[in-house]
Scaffold this active site. Structure first.
Site, PDB file in Angstrom:
ATOM      1  NE  ARG A 162      -0.684  -0.170   4.915  1.00  0.00           N
ATOM      2  CZ  ARG A 162      -1.292  -0.500   6.042  1.00  0.00           C
ATOM      3  NH1 ARG A 162      -2.472  -1.081   6.021  1.00  0.00           N
ATOM      4  NH2 ARG A 162      -0.731  -0.242   7.196  1.00  0.00           N
TER       5      ARG A 162
ATOM      6  CD  GLU B  76      -1.353   3.624  10.146  1.00  0.00           C
ATOM      7  OE1 GLU B  76      -0.533   2.898   9.564  1.00  0.00           O
ATOM      8  OE2 GLU B  76      -1.738   3.424  11.313  1.00  0.00           O
TER       9      GLU B  76
ATOM     10  CD  GLU C 169      -5.874   1.636  11.869  1.00  0.00           C
ATOM     11  OE1 GLU C 169      -4.881   0.956  12.154  1.00  0.00           O
ATOM     12  OE2 GLU C 169      -6.056   2.117  10.750  1.00  0.00           O
TER      13      GLU C 169
ATOM     14  CD1 TRP D  79       5.322  -3.655  13.832  1.00  0.00           C
ATOM     15  CD2 TRP D  79       3.117  -3.889  13.586  1.00  0.00           C
ATOM     16  NE1 TRP D  79       4.715  -2.802  14.709  1.00  0.00           N
ATOM     17  CE2 TRP D  79       3.372  -2.910  14.580  1.00  0.00           C
ATOM     18  CE3 TRP D  79       1.797  -4.199  13.261  1.00  0.00           C
ATOM     19  CZ2 TRP D  79       2.350  -2.261  15.256  1.00  0.00           C
ATOM     20  CZ3 TRP D  79       0.787  -3.540  13.931  1.00  0.00           C
ATOM     21  CH2 TRP D  79       1.062  -2.585  14.910  1.00  0.00           C
TER      22      TRP D  79
ATOM     23  CG  PHE E 100      -1.149 -15.045  11.389  1.00  0.00           C
ATOM     24  CD1 PHE E 100      -2.017 -16.033  11.851  1.00  0.00           C
ATOM     25  CD2 PHE E 100      -0.391 -15.300  10.253  1.00  0.00           C
ATOM     26  CE1 PHE E 100      -2.111 -17.253  11.193  1.00  0.00           C
ATOM     27  CE2 PHE E 100      -0.485 -16.515   9.597  1.00  0.00           C
ATOM     28  CZ  PHE E 100      -1.349 -17.499  10.070  1.00  0.00           C
TER      29      PHE E 100
HETATM   30  C1  GLA Z   1      -2.226   0.440  10.684  1.00  0.00           C
HETATM   31  C2  GLA Z   1      -3.104   0.502   9.469  1.00  0.00           C
HETATM   32  C3  GLA Z   1      -4.047  -0.658   9.343  1.00  0.00           C
HETATM   33  C4  GLA Z   1      -3.373  -1.923   9.767  1.00  0.00           C
HETATM   34  C5  GLA Z   1      -2.886  -1.760  11.166  1.00  0.00           C
HETATM   35  C6  GLA Z   1      -2.354  -3.006  11.821  1.00  0.00           C
HETATM   36  O1  GLA Z   1      -2.636   1.209  11.717  1.00  0.00           O
HETATM   37  O2  GLA Z   1      -3.782   1.698   9.310  1.00  0.00           O
HETATM   38  O3  GLA Z   1      -4.471  -0.724   8.010  1.00  0.00           O
HETATM   39  O4  GLA Z   1      -2.322  -2.188   8.898  1.00  0.00           O
HETATM   40  O5  GLA Z   1      -1.885  -0.786  11.175  1.00  0.00           O
HETATM   41  O6  GLA Z   1      -1.110  -3.362  11.362  1.00  0.00           O
END
Ligand code: GLA
Length: 666
Positions: free
Chosen positions: A114, A153, A310, A318, A360
């Site tokens: 992305r 993000e 979030e 990760w 996961f």
């Molecule tokens: C970020 C992203 C989400 C997802 C989460 C969890 O905050 O905005 O799309 O990838 O991390 O890894």
């Protein structure tokens, strides 16, 4: 007031990213049932759905979205609608491979993943704005849509691009900022190693294998943040034209900092300031890191409310080992964000994905389904949020301590060679925040240019870069009665990343009445003593106090008798303190104890170790959040009814291991 436009839900917001495009539509019905069971009232949809809306160049289809929005609306769930620009469709990559961002060696990112786009690419911008326009026009009157979530993000993958287009854009940015090439040479100190430019055309993005000048590196970070901000504003402008009443935001990644882009400078363009925050399981103080981010979020959103967009219901995916959240942590973290001023508890994501990079990553609804401890904890939290409805109009108020934080200072610190490589920009900030957190003293973590009026104590922790204007504002605050604690590694460089000569900490020398002529960093593991019994590590300085009292001096190191901590009493009744070394935990706590006594700062309440306490108020109403982050029974002083259990407390709240309480105080 920090929120422009209506908050998306009448109650506190609860939900998360919802990616139903990963599932057959039969699954959606189950989602609705389970969302109702959990109490979900807001979901973020469409963040990665560009290829759904525009399966081929210029062919738009919104049938999928219409069905989804109708379904959510029928079920009373509001929608935070993503613009899909975080995920470039494969046909666009094929048609315009030049939009891929390039790393510092000129290697393009591969298609997939992305944020595979150069922030300065006019080609990408054209396609992005086209899909945003079609989408916004299409949903403009849909009653489910409550707000916009621009891309995702921004900068998380494409923050520093070195392609030819970015190179041109960087040169234009530099020219606009400095007007003449002589001014660039001066600002970046290009005389060093004879690197001076004779024309703007010679300026490149600082990539590849060489040692770039710190001024150059810092400006590239600024430029990169500006390029992404420009993208945000372009999308926002369009959204405001088509849907003027919907609030617009994008999800920040505010943690300890320095951040990938300059959130404090972006925040005024957000109708609601929103954050994604993920804790790091192995960090035993992850709850304090969470509090730091919440205190920063308030600091950049005029005190909030801000939106937790979030976080994770369980393990991330990760880290090298992704630890599950221990029992009760889901609830503790959710409530901790609320306590720090969020009016939402949102997750990535609703339903755990079975495929894809993040297959996961935990979710509100795990792979194992409804009969799981995570889903039970989610539904319990949903019920709690209903019980907490009355806090929605309250704020974290009456905070007496401010701590200054500036991304640019962090960017400056990591550019070029420094006396100690592994210093983290926020290390000192976090240590001081932690000492105050442990004493249940709430701190507003503010941008370096914030208005400091009304604070009893201002901490300037390792603010490596500071402009004259900000340094003067801090000094004025102290001159009219405020108390300031300046620490080592503050005020060292100006806004061009140029050292302020004449003694460290250049920008604050006069204010603190002391200065140092040489740094004496300490070897890893080495400790030095101070003559009052305090212990320090990592850093020391050859300080001279010319107009300040010496609170403590170095003892038992090569700097014996040299002032380590100084205090300059000020005519207005305040004082300017200087801490020239990295005190250990106990010593730092004692120093802060003295500062709190001197300034009359009071804690939120008295609490046993490991119990977090924070207060939200509105008028006469007051709510005390108590969170026991330990495995032992804890307690705190409090009087009132716990909204979560309806239990009365008449002086002492006993908190069993890992539990929470929210008192409506009397
Ligand atoms: C970020 C992203 C989400 C997802 C989460 C969890 O905050 O905005 O799309 O990838 O991390 O890894």
């Amino acid at each position: 007031m920090a929120v422009r436009g209506a908050w998306p839900t009448a109650a506190l917001s609860f939900g998360g990213d919802y990616n139903p495009e990963q599932w057959p539509e039969q699954v959606w019905a189950e989602d609705m049932t389970l969302m109702a069971e959990a109490g979900v009232n807001l979901v973020t949809v469409g963040v990665f759905a560009w290829c759904r809306y525009e399966p081929s160049d210029g062919q738009f289809e919104f049938g999928w979205l219409d069905r989804l929005l109708d379904l959510l609306h029928e079920n009373g769930i509001r929608v935070d609608l993503g613009t899909p620009t975080a995920a470039v469709p494969m046909w666009l990559h094929r048609r315009h491979p030049e939009i891929l961002p390039q790393d510092e060696f000129g290697h393009p990112l591969a298609p997939g993943g992305r944020l595979g786009w150069c922030p300065s690419s006019p080609v990408f911008r054209r396609y992005a704005l086209r899909v945003v326009e079609k989408l916004a026009a299409h949903v403009a009157r849909h009653p489910a849509v409550a707000m916009w979530h621009v891309s995702n993000e921004l900068g998380g993958g494409n923050a520093r691009c070195h392609c030819a287009v970015s190179g041109d854009a960087f040169r234009r940015w530099v020219q606009q900022r400095y007007t003449s090439v002589e001014a660039v040479n001066e600002a970046w100190g290009m005389a060093f190693w004879g690197n001076s430019y004779s024309s703007f055309a010679e300026i490149v993005t600082p990539g590849g294998r060489t040692a770039h000048n710190p001024g150059h590196l810092l400006d590239f970070e600024r430029f990169s943040s500006d390029a992404l901000f420009d993208h945000y504003r372009a999308e926002k402008r369009l959204l405001k034209e088509l849907t003027p009443d919907l609030p617009v935001t994008t999800n920040f990644m505010v943690g300890l900092g320095p951040d990938v882009v300059d959130y404090a400078r972006w925040a005024p363009e957000m109708d609601i300031v929103a954050n994604d925050h993920y804790t790091y399981g192995p960090d035993p103080l992850r709850h304090q890191a969470l509090a730091f981010s919440g205190d920063r979020m308030r600091g950049i959103s005029d005190g909030g409310p801000w939106m937790l967009m979030e976080h994770a219901a369980g393990a991330a995916s990760w880290h090298s080992i992704n630890l599950a959240k221990p029992p009760g942590e889901l609830l503790r973290h959710g409530l901790a964000h609320l306590g720090r001023g969020s009016n939402s508890v949102m997750y990535f994501q609703w339903r755990a994905s079975k495929s894809g990079t993040e297959q996961f990553h935990s979710a509100m609804l795990p792979h194992a389904g409804r009969d799981t401890r995570i889903f039970r904890a989610i539904t319990q939290l949903g019920r709690h949020l209903t019980r907490l409805a009355e806090i929605k109009d309250t704020r974290v108020a009456g905070v007496q301590v401010a701590l200054l934080h500036d991304n640019e200072a962090g960017w400056a610190l990591r550019s070029g060679l420094k006396p100690v490589r592994e210093l983290g920009y926020a290390d000192t900030a976090r240590a001081i925040h932690r000492a105050l957190f442990d004493r249940t003293v709430t701190v507003d973590v503010l941008p370096a240019w914030a208005d400091l009026t009304g604070y009893a104590l201002v901490v300037v922790p390792g603010l490596f870069l500071v402009s004259d204007a900000n340094a003067n504002r801090i000094a004025r605050y102290a001159e009219v009665g405020g108390t300031v604690l300046v620490t080592w590694n503050s005020g060292i460089v100006d806004e061009h990343n140029t050292v302020r000569t004449g003694g460290y900490p250049g920008a604050f020398r006069q204010l603190i009445g002391a200065s140092s002529e040489e740094f004496f960093p300490l070897e890893t593991g080495r400790q030095v003593g101070l003559d009052n019994g305090w212990r320090a590590r990592r850093w020391s300085e050859l300080v001279r106090a010319h107009d300040a009292e010496v609170v403590a001096s170095y003892a038992g190191s090569g700097l014996d008798g040299v002032p380590a901590v100084t205090r300059r009493p000020l005519a207005g009744g305040g004082a300017a303190w200087y801490l020239s070394t990295d005190l250990d935990e106990g010593s730092l706590d004692e120093l802060l104890g003295r500062l709190l006594d001197d300034t009359g700062v009071t804690p939120v309440t008295t609490a046993s170790p490991g119990v977090e306490a924070v207060r939200r108020t509105a008028g006469q109403r007051s709510y005390l959040f108590l969170i026991n982050h330990t495995d032992a029974e804890g307690s705190a002083a409090g009087r009132g009814v716990d909204l979560l259990t309806a239990e009365r407390h008449d002086g002492t709240v006993v908190l069993p291991p890992g539990t929470v309480a929210v008192l409506r105080e009397e």
